[in-house]
Motif scaffolding. Structure first.
Motif, PDB file in Angstrom:
ATOM      1  N   GLN A 372       0.843  -1.195   0.000  1.00 36.87           N
ATOM      2  CA  GLN A 372       0.000   0.000   0.000  1.00 36.87           C
ATOM      3  C   GLN A 372       0.871   1.235   0.000  1.00 36.87           C
ATOM      4  OE1 GLN A 372      -2.933  -1.034   2.767  1.00 36.87           O
ATOM      5  NE2 GLN A 372      -4.070   0.864   2.517  1.00 36.87           N
ATOM      6  N   ARG A 373       0.905   1.912  -1.107  1.00 35.34           N
ATOM      7  CA  ARG A 373       1.707   3.111  -1.239  1.00 35.34           C
ATOM      8  C   ARG A 373       0.856   4.186  -1.886  1.00 35.34           C
ATOM      9  NH1 ARG A 373       4.352   0.586   1.613  1.00 35.34           N
ATOM     10  NH2 ARG A 373       6.406  -0.349   1.312  1.00 35.34           N
ATOM     11  N   THR A 374       0.993   5.399  -1.373  1.00 36.00           N
ATOM     12  CA  THR A 374       0.204   6.494  -1.936  1.00 36.00           C
ATOM     13  C   THR A 374       1.138   7.650  -2.240  1.00 36.00           C
ATOM     14  OG1 THR A 374      -1.508   5.848  -0.346  1.00 36.00           O
ATOM     15  CG2 THR A 374      -1.899   7.842  -1.643  1.00 36.00           C
ATOM     16  N   GLN A 375       1.074   8.131  -3.462  1.00 36.48           N
ATOM     17  CA  GLN A 375       1.915   9.269  -3.817  1.00 36.48           C
ATOM     18  C   GLN A 375       1.459  10.512  -3.054  1.00 36.48           C
ATOM     19  OE1 GLN A 375       1.499   9.284  -8.126  1.00 36.48           O
ATOM     20  NE2 GLN A 375       3.496   8.290  -8.308  1.00 36.48           N
ATOM     21  N   LEU A 376       2.390  11.365  -2.764  1.00 32.61           N
ATOM     22  CA  LEU A 376       2.073  12.587  -2.016  1.00 32.61           C
ATOM     23  C   LEU A 376       1.024  13.412  -2.755  1.00 32.61           C
ATOM     24  CD1 LEU A 376       2.576  14.439   0.381  1.00 32.61           C
ATOM     25  CD2 LEU A 376       4.530  15.423  -0.832  1.00 32.61           C
ATOM     26  N   ALA A 377       1.124  13.472  -4.060  1.00 30.78           N
ATOM     27  CA  ALA A 377       0.147  14.247  -4.832  1.00 30.78           C
ATOM     28  C   ALA A 377      -1.255  13.679  -4.646  1.00 30.78           C
ATOM     29  CB  ALA A 377       0.538  14.256  -6.307  1.00 30.78           C
ATOM     30  N   THR A 378      -1.341  12.362  -4.566  1.00 27.63           N
ATOM     31  CA  THR A 378      -2.646  11.708  -4.373  1.00 27.63           C
ATOM     32  C   THR A 378      -3.201  12.047  -2.993  1.00 27.63           C
ATOM     33  OG1 THR A 378      -1.869   9.894  -5.765  1.00 27.63           O
ATOM     34  CG2 THR A 378      -3.853   9.502  -4.443  1.00 27.63           C
ATOM     35  N   ILE A 379      -2.324  12.020  -1.995  1.00 23.54           N
ATOM     36  CA  ILE A 379      -2.755  12.362  -0.633  1.00 23.54           C
ATOM     37  C   ILE A 379      -3.280  13.796  -0.596  1.00 23.54           C
ATOM     38  CG2 ILE A 379      -2.002  12.649   1.759  1.00 23.54           C
ATOM     39  CD1 ILE A 379       0.268  10.622   1.113  1.00 23.54           C
ATOM     40  N   ILE A 380      -2.547  14.686  -1.216  1.00 23.80           N
ATOM     41  CA  ILE A 380      -2.959  16.097  -1.236  1.00 23.80           C
ATOM     42  C   ILE A 380      -4.309  16.243  -1.921  1.00 23.80           C
ATOM     43  CG2 ILE A 380      -2.404  18.379  -2.202  1.00 23.80           C
ATOM     44  CD1 ILE A 380       0.597  17.573  -1.854  1.00 23.80           C
ATOM     45  N   GLY A 381      -4.451  15.589  -3.050  1.00 21.51           N
ATOM     46  CA  GLY A 381      -5.720  15.656  -3.783  1.00 21.51           C
ATOM     47  C   GLY A 381      -6.878  15.134  -2.946  1.00 21.51           C
ATOM     48  N   ARG A 382      -6.594  14.078  -2.228  1.00 18.25           N
ATOM     49  CA  ARG A 382      -7.652  13.473  -1.417  1.00 18.25           C
ATOM     50  C   ARG A 382      -8.088  14.408  -0.289  1.00 18.25           C
ATOM     51  NH1 ARG A 382      -5.144   9.125   1.354  1.00 18.25           N
ATOM     52  NH2 ARG A 382      -5.211  10.347   3.259  1.00 18.25           N
ATOM     53  N   VAL A 383      -7.135  15.007   0.434  1.00 19.50           N
ATOM     54  CA  VAL A 383      -7.513  15.870   1.576  1.00 19.50           C
ATOM     55  C   VAL A 383      -8.220  17.125   1.081  1.00 19.50           C
ATOM     56  CG1 VAL A 383      -5.692  15.001   3.107  1.00 19.50           C
ATOM     57  CG2 VAL A 383      -5.315  17.123   1.856  1.00 19.50           C
ATOM     58  N   ILE A 384      -7.827  17.608  -0.093  1.00 21.04           N
ATOM     59  CA  ILE A 384      -8.518  18.781  -0.630  1.00 21.04           C
ATOM     60  C   ILE A 384      -9.956  18.412  -0.960  1.00 21.04           C
ATOM     61  CG2 ILE A 384      -8.649  20.382  -2.590  1.00 21.04           C
ATOM     62  CD1 ILE A 384      -5.592  20.360  -2.675  1.00 21.04           C
ATOM     63  N   HIS A 385     -10.123  17.275  -1.561  1.00 21.75           N
ATOM     64  CA  HIS A 385     -11.461  16.816  -1.938  1.00 21.75           C
ATOM     65  C   HIS A 385     -12.313  16.592  -0.677  1.00 21.75           C
ATOM     66  CE1 HIS A 385     -14.573  14.739  -4.154  1.00 21.75           C
ATOM     67  NE2 HIS A 385     -14.461  13.699  -3.348  1.00 21.75           N
ATOM     68  N   GLU A 386     -11.742  15.944   0.319  1.00 23.13           N
ATOM     69  CA  GLU A 386     -12.497  15.669   1.557  1.00 23.13           C
ATOM     70  C   GLU A 386     -12.826  16.964   2.286  1.00 23.13           C
ATOM     71  OE1 GLU A 386      -9.946  12.999   3.668  1.00 23.13           O
ATOM     72  OE2 GLU A 386     -10.602  11.256   2.489  1.00 23.13           O
ATOM     73  N   SER A 387     -11.919  17.900   2.237  1.00 16.68           N
ATOM     74  CA  SER A 387     -12.137  19.166   2.922  1.00 16.68           C
ATOM     75  C   SER A 387     -13.247  19.969   2.243  1.00 16.68           C
ATOM     76  CB  SER A 387     -10.830  19.951   2.920  1.00 16.68           C
ATOM     77  OG  SER A 387     -11.042  21.300   3.121  1.00 16.68           O
ATOM     78  N   ALA A 388     -13.356  19.801   0.940  1.00 13.87           N
ATOM     79  CA  ALA A 388     -14.364  20.571   0.199  1.00 13.87           C
ATOM     80  C   ALA A 388     -15.774  20.033   0.448  1.00 13.87           C
ATOM     81  CB  ALA A 388     -14.053  20.536  -1.296  1.00 13.87           C
TER      82      ALA A 388
END
Lengths: 389, 601
Positions: A372-388
């Motif tokens: 299980q590996r997640t690129q930093l860009a993916t993590i950032i995209g996810r938190v932005i989406h969840e925050s919105a």
């Protein structure tokens, strides 16, 4: 600094300690994130002009912030101490009624007000902020000021934060590990979070590795050449004509293990037998078996060092320089040598004599979360989406 | 004296603390006490102090047992998110770099629980530390109350910061031993407890003077520093703060022109070597310059003819004690202490004026006028200036420990006593108690089951003299709301206190149960001592009981009182204030309002 005003911004905080610790490689991570998030301005933030220059040299937009704090005179120091006592006097050492302020205000705190008034007053304009977790033995006043200000401003404005592991975690000093919406980690050995891919972990480590440097430089063209997408799970099988039967058996047992696999068999262009190249022999031997794994590739163009960095797992019929490198790079490895030994050298390095057991080991690692590996860009995209939401 | 079998725990940190604490510990050992030295983890390497002094010791982290580690971890789990939240929401908390906070808070938590385990295992009868302004001293002080063990602290040097920074010297100290009256006044002005300040003199200075000013000592120092025979020696003591640049041509020219004067720079132990090297570079080549850091300050002081101090430093006072001519060169910025203002020093500016000042000092010497000022200054700063302070501290310790084994008597002739059947009315001489109050108090006693009842005492100005006792941040009893007008709401309702002052009614059976009066208290503390021993319902009856101006600041028996009651005087003034919808800030505003009203009359 060139900013596209129509795009939201991701701020990537980089202080001198993190820049030094990673030998400037952290800027490459920022640049990589920028390339992977084309809908955002990815901007490095630092208070240090020399560090900012490193960032710009690496092709990253940089915001140089001024975190200048005036030296306090005695009256100002007294007022600050009073304010700090009032702000924290209710926080006691749990299990006692001794306040932290009573213990520390007049000595350590009062003598360490080096960041009073240092924070910029303007609000942050950001969709997300990436902030390294401070290391207890690797920090500077300015970096502490930068990260503290960004974390506080983000909290006040509801901007999601991704906390980034740079200095190793695990010390008893945990106050510096400020909370965020996500944690981007080099491993889950100490705390839970998203584990970064190996190459991104490397960008946050203190060493230089020519293999990984080459991989980062050539990854895109390598994937194009091999027609392997970043979402595919790559199994790398180093090849030798001595082990034709073994390799066929391995490939047969991999059939149907999981979707979205890509099995890459790397042959030597210099090897010829019976008038055939090793690649031709491999094709003839495994053509049917490779159909069973979904996406199979026989390649002799890309160097083994680079292929190794592309791999999620190595399944080799023999121990070799390749498996030594996979060991050194902490890449999960099975040496499947029928008639050979059975031994778990470590959690991630196994000798298995039975090809039919290979899927079992892979499934175990998968269940453990090893892959299980997640690129930093993916993590950032996810938190932005969840925050919105 | 009976200290046989008693145990002292003494915290040591830095080498220059040894001269203040170790002589006392040695005398306590001579008197039969066991002394255990202890220390804790610190970036300054406290263990080195004890190793270099060859003192056996225990370390706080020696008590990091499994149980202690669990307590620490549980505390951290609660504290980390709370503190982080405060950090994120408070700019002033972010004024201290996060990495520093991390280290010092973790260390503080460890010390609390490790010291707690240390005290539980070592069971000392008394605890010593230099002072309670640092984290270790404060933590030990808090725990001394938890364990009900007297805690003695000391004066380290002159207090040359702004007064409020000295506020916290007596939070937990049972006795804070200071040099003299000047320090007492400064600490009391800062908010410390007058009761807990004991002026016993300086532990080491008189002995150092004796030691360093013998002809043999002077000769040895001068030889060691290679002062040419016949040369005058001027000692310059820069403080550890920033200083004016040395590279001043007038000064260097003067130095070259006066080979008959040797100037010795004695640097503060914590001054950085880099700063010293930088400062000395312009003049280090001169024959009549010496520069030392790791050198006995008193040896230099004893051997010199003139002392010059740069910035605020205790060394100036020490030079005055040594009988040296003192010159003061103040640093830029606010000054909270000045030898010149005390008329025991000449004042000069920067290095350009040093030469002339030194010449004048050598020519003039200390005349009768200066000597008179010096005598006044020393009397103000030192309750005693001899080599007996350690003996006085030992006596103090003896008195404090003896107070914890009190002798009770049935009678206290210094008090007025009136019989009310099952009750005694106790008062101080001259206090006339209103009969209507007594009757009301007896009625309230029936109603509430209270065993001690106090009333509203007014002073001769008609303001409140006493309602009840609260304990303040110094763990010291205070008369809550003194000097407020009696029509304020807090005086109008019945309420409970932990203690009240005379006059009060006490159930006869209760007084008998507790054995009567503690024979060591006469003229002060009797009432508090009774209330604390009774430790039952003590009620304030909202009616004027008497008009009295009785007040005592007699601290003769204060060490005994606080030693006896260590751990029973926890601060509770905030709770009383909260009952009245107040806090310390709003109470302060109330006093200001009242003062303005009075001023406008």
């Amino acid at each position: 600094m060139t900013i596209n005003a129509s795009k939201p911004t991701v701020l990537f905080a980089i202080g001198e300690p993190e820049d030094n610790y990673t030998d400037h490689k952290i800027w490459y991570l920022a640049k990589r994130v920028a390339a992977q998030l084309p809908d955002y301005n990815v901007v490095g933030v630092t208070p240090d002009e020399a560090i900012a220059m490193v960032g710009r040299t690496n092709g990253v937009n940089v915001w140089l912030v001024d975190l200048h704090s005036n030296v306090l005179d005695d009256d100002q120091r007294l007022l600050a101490t009073d304010d700090l006592i009032r702000a924290t006097n209710d926080i006691v050492v749990p299990g006692t009624h001794l306040s932290i302020a009573k213990i520390l205000a007049l000595d350590d705190f009062s003598g360490s007000f080096s960041l009073i008034g240092a924070e910029p007053k303007e609000p942050l304009q950001a969709a997300c902020v990436v902030i390294p977790m401070v290391g207890v033995d690797n920090n500077t006043k300015d970096a502490c000021g930068l990260y503290g200000w960004l974390a506080a401003a983000a909290a006040a404005q509801g901007i999601p934060v991704v906390s980034l592991e740079v200095s190793p975690l695990g010390n008893k000093h945990r106050f510096s590990q400020l909370p965020g919406e996500a944690r981007a980690l080099k491993s889950q050995a100490i705390m839970r979070g998203d584990v970064l891919p190996r190459e991104e972990q490397y960008l946050l480590r203190s060493s230089q590795d020519p293999f990984i440097n080459a991989y980062l430089e050539h990854e895109k063209e390598m994937r194009e050449m091999l027609q392997v997408s970043p979402s595919e799970f790559v199994i790398f099988i180093p090849h030798h004509v001595t082990f034709l039967w073994d390799i066929r058996r391995i490939i047969e047992e991999l059939a149907g293990w999981q979707n979205n696999m890509c099995v890459i068999v790397r042959t030597d262009p210099q090897t010829f037998r019976r008038g055939m190249s090793e690649g031709q022999m491999a094709l003839r031997s495994y053509e049917e078996a490779l159909k069973g794994v979904g996406h199979g590739v026989i390649d002799e163009r890309v160097g083994v060092g680079l292929l190794l960095q592309l791999a999620d797992v190595v399944i080799a019929p023999f121990a070799s320089t390749i498996t030594e490198q996979s060991w050194l790079h902490n890449i999960p490895t099975i040496i499947c040598q029928p008639g050979g030994m059975d031994k778990a050298v470590s959690d991630l390095f196994i000798w298995e004599s039975r090809p039919e057991q290979v899927p079992f080991h892979l499934s175990m690692w998968r269940d453990w979360g090893v892959f299980q590996r997640t690129q930093l860009a993916t993590i950032i995209g996810r938190v932005i989406h969840e925050s919105a939401r | 004296m009976n200290l046989q079998g008693k145990k002292a725990l003494c915290f040591l940190a830095l080498p220059h603390h040894n001269k203040l604490l170790v002589p006392v510990m040695n005398k306590l050992q001579d008197a039969g006490m066991t002394v255990q030295y202890c220390t804790a983890a610190a970036e300054a390497g406290f263990e080195l102090t004890l190793k270099e002094a060859d003192l056996p010791y225990i370390h706080a982290l020696d008590f990091l047992t499994t149980g202690t580690a669990i307590k620490i971890e549980q505390a951290m789990q609660q504290l980390v998110p709370r503190w982080q939240s405060r950090f994120l929401h408070s700019p002033v908390v972010r004024g201290v770099p996060l990495a520093i906070q991390d280290k010092v808070i973790v260390s503080a938590i460890e010390n609390v629980f490790c010291f707690e385990e240390m005290l539980a295992q070592t069971k000392p009868d008394i605890i010593f530390a230099l002072h309670e302004l640092n984290p270790w001293g404060k933590t030990l002080g808090y725990l001394s109350h938890q364990f009900e063990v007297p805690y003695v602290t000391f004066q380290e040097g002159l207090f040359y910061t702004s007064v409020p920074f000295n506020r916290f010297h007596t939070d937990y100290s049972t006795a804070c031993v200071v040099w003299g009256e000047a320090t007492r006044q400064l600490l009391v002005a800062a908010g410390c407890s007058n009761d807990k300040i004991v002026g016993l003199g300086n532990m080491d200075l008189a002995k150092a003077r004796q030691r360093a000013t013998t002809p043999q000592a002077i000769a040895a120092t001068r030889a060691d520093l290679k002062i040419p025979t016949g040369n005058k020696m001027v000692a310059i003591f820069p403080s550890h703060a920033h200083y004016n640049p040395f590279d001043v041509p007038v000064w260097t020219k003067w130095l070259k022109a006066h080979p008959e004067i040797t100037v010795v720079f004695k640097w503060h132990p914590i001054s950085s070597a880099a700063n010293i090297a930088e400062a000395m570079k312009p003049i280090e080549h001169l024959q009549n310059i010496r520069s030392v850091q790791e050198y006995d300050t008193y040896a230099v002081m004893g051997a010199c003819d003139v002392c010059l101090v740069i910035g605020a430093t205790t060394t100036g006072l020490e030079a005055v004690v040594f009988g040296k001519y003192l010159i003061e060169s103040p640093m830029p910025g606010p000054r909270y202490m000045s030898f010149y203002d005390e008329m025991v020093a000449d004042q000069v500016g920067g290095f350009e004026s040093f030469g002339l000042a030194i010449e004048n000092a050598l020519a003039r010497g200390i005349g009768p006028e200066r000597q008179a000022c010096v005598d006044t200054y020393l009397a103000k700063h030192f309750a005693f200036l001899d080599d007996k302070t350690d003996d006085r501290v030992v006596q103090l310790v003896n008195d404090m420990l003896a107070a914890r084994e009190p002798f009770y008597v049935v009678d206290a002739p210094q008090l007025y006593r009136k019989d009310y059947g099952e009750w005694w009315l106790l008062a101080r001489g001259g206090q006339e108690v209103k009969e209507e109050w007594v009757q009301e108090a007896l009625r309230v006693a029936d109603e509430t089951g209270a065993v001690i009842l106090g009333g509203l005492q007014l002073n001769s100005e008609g303001l409140v003299h006493h309602q009840g006792i609260a304990f303040d941040g110094n763990q010291t009893p205070i008369s809550l709301y003194r000097m407020l007008p009696p029509d304020q709401p807090m005086f109008q309702y019945q309420r409970k206190f932990k203690a009240v002052q005379f006059p009060f009614l006490i159930a006869k059976a209760v007084l008998e149960d507790i054995g009567g009066f503690d024979s060591q208290f006469c003229g002060r503390f009797e009432d508090l001592d009774i209330c604390l021993r009774v430790d039952q319902k003590i009620v304030y009856v909202p009616m004027v009981s008497c008009v009295t101006d009785w007040y005592s600041q007699d601290i003769t028996k204060a060490p005994q009182f606080y030693a006896k009651w260590t751990g029973h005087l926890w601060q509770n003034d905030s709770q009383h204030l909260a009952e009245d919808g107040l806090d310390h800030d709003s109470l302060a505003r109330l006093y200001v309002e009242q003062a303005l009203k009075v001023a406008s009359l």
